[in-house]
Scaffold this active site. Structure first.
Site, PDB file in Angstrom:
ATOM      1  N   SER A 119       3.755   8.970   1.781  1.00 13.49           N
ATOM      2  CA  SER A 119       3.907   6.778   1.775  1.00 13.49           C
ATOM      3  C   SER A 119       5.390   7.425   2.964  1.00 13.49           C
ATOM      4  O   SER A 119       5.977   8.000   3.061  1.00 13.49           O
ATOM      5  CB  SER A 119       4.497   6.372   0.864  1.00 13.49           C
ATOM      6  N   TYR A 178      10.485   6.285  -7.173  1.00 17.12           N
ATOM      7  CA  TYR A 178       8.864   6.347  -6.093  1.00 17.12           C
ATOM      8  C   TYR A 178       9.552   7.015  -4.108  1.00 17.12           C
ATOM      9  O   TYR A 178       8.040   8.321  -3.952  1.00 17.12           O
ATOM     10  CB  TYR A 178       8.167   4.761  -6.164  1.00 17.12           C
TER      11      TYR A 178
END
Length: 263
Positions: free
Chosen positions: A143, A156
């Protein structure tokens, strides 16, 4: 003829989102696809659609990547039932957007178990076989959050930082055996990921116009298969921001503070 013709491609988290789109587009190019996820009903539906549409081999395996023993068992079955794995797409993952003090330790552990340990377990299952064949491709869905951390994504982002670190080391190790390692670093994608990550809907509302289409991301991933592609960074303008952050972190944090808090 497509380079994926008759190749075996495993996709974790294939029951929806970009995993489902990757499976569809890989099959479209002639690959035999192996679908893995927790929801076997959704996988079977996708399997039937793929075989009917493209005439390739598709198979489904119920798999929770956070269960290391199950990962080992499922991949052993896959190797027994196929000619080997040519491409592994480690796509399974999830996020929860909360400020650090609000994140329950169990939630944090669950994210690491799926996003990091599950990815490592799946990779470890295929590596010996790929090394023996001196060929293969491991694609890890990371990501942009792994490159530039923002508020409300501390855990995250930490998991995706870990994926990037693992992948960068793995890439150098695997190069000796002709195995490719690619990391995919997308910004927000219009999938059901945010039904868990952003329960309030605030983040989605703020970034909706910037969201990537899952079909677009999947196309980029499938086109990279069996090529020596180091990274796929989407969208380009967001990746430029992460490069600036690496070079000038204090400046970016200062001037980007307002935008970062729009989750």
């Amino acid at each position: 003829m497509s380079k994926l013709k008759n190749k075996w491609v495993v996709i974790t988290g294939a029951s929806g989102g970009i995993g489902k789109e990757i499976a569809w587009k890989a099959a479209e190019k002639g690959a035999n696809v192996i679908l893995a996820a927790r929801s076997i009903d959704k996988l079977k539906e996708l399997e039937n659609a793929i075989t009917s549409r493209f005439g390739v081999t598709a198979s489904s395996y119920q798999l929770d990547v956070s269960d290391i023993e199950q990962v080992q068992q499922v991949f052993e079955r896959i190797f027994n039932e196929t000619n080997g794995i040519d491409v592994l797409v480690n796509n399974a993952g999830f996020g929860i957007f909360k400020e650090a003090h609000e994140v329950d330790v169990k939630e944090a552990k669950a994210m690491f178990d799926v996003n990091v340990m599950g990815l490592i377990a799946c990779t470890s299952a295929v590596l010996p076989h790929m090394k023996a064949r001196k060929a293969g491709h491991i694609i890890n869905i990371a990501s942009q959050a792994g490159k530039i951390a923002t508020p409300k994504s501390s855990v995250y982002s930490a998991t995706k930082h870990a994926v990037l670190g693992y992948s960068n080391s793995l890439r150098m190790e695997c190069a000796r055996d002709g195995i490719f390692v690619t990391t995919v670093n997308p910004g927000p994608i219009a999938t059901n990921f945010f039904s868990i990550a952003d329960e309030s809907g605030t983040y989605v509302k703020n970034v909706q116009k910037f969201m990537l289409k899952p079909e677009y991301v999947a196309e980029k991933v499938v086109n990279s298969m069996l090529t020596n592609k180091r990274e796929i960074n989407l969208p380009r303008w967001m990746n430029a921001g992460s490069i600036l952050y690496t070079l000038f972190p204090r400046t970016v944090e200062r001037f980007g503070k307002h935008a970062f808090f729009r989750k």
